[in-house]
Design a protein around this motif. Sequence first.
Motif, short mmCIF file in Angstrom:
data_model
loop_
_atom_site.label_atom_id
_atom_site.label_comp_id
_atom_site.label_asym_id
_atom_site.label_seq_id
_atom_site.Cartn_x
_atom_site.Cartn_y
_atom_site.Cartn_z
N VAL A 1 -0.88 4.22 -15.80
CA VAL A 1 -2.05 3.47 -15.35
C VAL A 1 -1.72 2.84 -14.00
O VAL A 1 -0.58 2.43 -13.76
N ASN A 2 -2.71 2.81 -13.14
CA ASN A 2 -2.57 2.23 -11.81
C ASN A 2 -3.19 0.84 -11.82
O ASN A 2 -4.41 0.70 -11.83
N LEU A 3 -2.36 -0.19 -11.83
CA LEU A 3 -2.84 -1.56 -11.84
C LEU A 3 -2.97 -2.15 -10.44
O LEU A 3 -3.28 -3.33 -10.28
N SER A 4 -2.76 -1.32 -9.42
CA SER A 4 -2.86 -1.80 -8.04
C SER A 4 -4.29 -1.64 -7.53
O SER A 4 -5.17 -1.13 -8.22
N SER A 5 -4.50 -2.05 -6.29
CA SER A 5 -5.81 -1.90 -5.67
C SER A 5 -5.88 -0.67 -4.77
O SER A 5 -6.88 -0.44 -4.10
N GLU A 6 -4.81 0.13 -4.76
CA GLU A 6 -4.75 1.34 -3.92
C GLU A 6 -4.57 2.58 -4.79
O GLU A 6 -3.89 2.54 -5.81
N PRO A 7 -5.15 3.72 -4.38
CA PRO A 7 -4.88 4.97 -5.10
C PRO A 7 -3.39 5.31 -5.05
O PRO A 7 -2.70 4.96 -4.10
N PHE A 8 -2.91 5.96 -6.09
CA PHE A 8 -1.51 6.37 -6.17
C PHE A 8 -1.46 7.84 -6.50
O PHE A 8 -2.11 8.30 -7.44
N VAL A 9 -0.68 8.60 -5.73
CA VAL A 9 -0.55 10.04 -5.95
C VAL A 9 0.75 10.32 -6.69
O VAL A 9 1.83 9.92 -6.25
N VAL A 10 0.63 11.01 -7.84
CA VAL A 10 1.79 11.45 -8.61
C VAL A 10 2.07 12.89 -8.19
O VAL A 10 1.22 13.76 -8.33
N THR B 1 23.74 6.19 -14.70
CA THR B 1 25.10 5.64 -14.70
C THR B 1 25.65 5.73 -16.13
O THR B 1 24.92 6.00 -17.08
N SER B 2 26.93 5.43 -16.27
CA SER B 2 27.57 5.52 -17.59
C SER B 2 27.06 4.45 -18.56
O SER B 2 27.27 4.56 -19.76
N GLN B 3 26.38 3.43 -18.05
CA GLN B 3 25.88 2.38 -18.93
C GLN B 3 24.34 2.29 -18.94
O GLN B 3 23.78 1.33 -19.48
N SER B 4 23.68 3.29 -18.39
CA SER B 4 22.21 3.31 -18.41
C SER B 4 21.70 3.49 -19.84
O SER B 4 22.25 4.28 -20.61
N ALA B 5 20.64 2.76 -20.17
CA ALA B 5 20.01 2.90 -21.49
C ALA B 5 18.95 3.99 -21.47
O ALA B 5 18.70 4.64 -22.49
N GLY B 6 18.30 4.19 -20.32
CA GLY B 6 17.20 5.13 -20.23
C GLY B 6 17.47 6.28 -19.29
O GLY B 6 18.30 6.19 -18.39
N MET B 7 16.74 7.37 -19.54
CA MET B 7 16.77 8.56 -18.70
C MET B 7 15.40 8.70 -18.05
O MET B 7 14.39 8.54 -18.72
N ASP B 8 15.37 9.03 -16.77
CA ASP B 8 14.09 9.19 -16.08
C ASP B 8 13.36 10.45 -16.54
O ASP B 8 13.98 11.51 -16.68
N LEU B 9 12.05 10.32 -16.74
CA LEU B 9 11.18 11.45 -17.04
C LEU B 9 10.43 11.82 -15.76
O LEU B 9 9.94 10.94 -15.06
N ARG B 10 10.34 13.11 -15.48
CA ARG B 10 9.69 13.60 -14.27
C ARG B 10 8.35 14.26 -14.59
O ARG B 10 8.22 14.94 -15.61
N ALA B 11 7.39 14.06 -13.70
CA ALA B 11 6.10 14.73 -13.82
C ALA B 11 6.28 16.23 -13.63
O ALA B 11 7.02 16.66 -12.74
N ASN B 12 5.63 17.02 -14.45
CA ASN B 12 5.65 18.47 -14.32
C ASN B 12 4.21 18.92 -14.05
O ASN B 12 3.42 19.10 -14.97
N LEU B 13 3.88 19.05 -12.76
CA LEU B 13 2.51 19.26 -12.33
C LEU B 13 2.36 20.52 -11.50
O LEU B 13 3.24 20.85 -10.69
N SER B 14 1.21 21.19 -11.63
CA SER B 14 0.92 22.34 -10.78
C SER B 14 0.32 21.88 -9.45
O SER B 14 0.35 22.61 -8.47
N GLU B 15 -0.24 20.67 -9.45
CA GLU B 15 -0.77 20.07 -8.22
C GLU B 15 -0.70 18.56 -8.37
O GLU B 15 -0.66 18.04 -9.48
#
Length: 143
Positions: free
Chosen positions: A94-103, A18-32
């Motif tokens: 870091v994954n602080l949850s109790s479940e695996p997380f796929v990026v 948005t026009s008042q956002s402070a941050g820009m999203d960074l995206r994962a760049n992965l081959s898998e």
Amino acid sequence: MKIQIVNKSKHDLPQYATSQSAGMDLRANLSEPVTLAPMERKLIPTGLFMALPKGYEAQVRPRSGLAIKKGITVLNSPGTIDADYRGEICVILVNLSSEPFVVNDGERVAQMVIAKHEQAEWVVVETLDDTERGAGGFGHTGV
């Protein structure tokens, strides 16, 4: 402000939502896809390289949605990218949850805020001035 950037990723450049956002999203760049097991941390590349102007830093911060919904956060938050760094921007997740997380490739994994800063010069003194707070530490002002 104009910032030189090299995009070696498969994705668009980070942008403000948005026009008042402070941050820009960074995206994962992965081959898998990358799986983060509970309590595991990994370095996630973005494919981005930049040259910040002198007197500025980039702060890499967690995305609130990933943090609250999935327990995924940036380990050294905020991570600092100095103006003289020319390597790839990567995010320590870091994954602080109790479940695996796929990026997955292209997933928004963090946000980046550009901030002005100054370098301090120490002035050695024998005593400091008094304040109302004084030496009161964590939680000293009550609930």
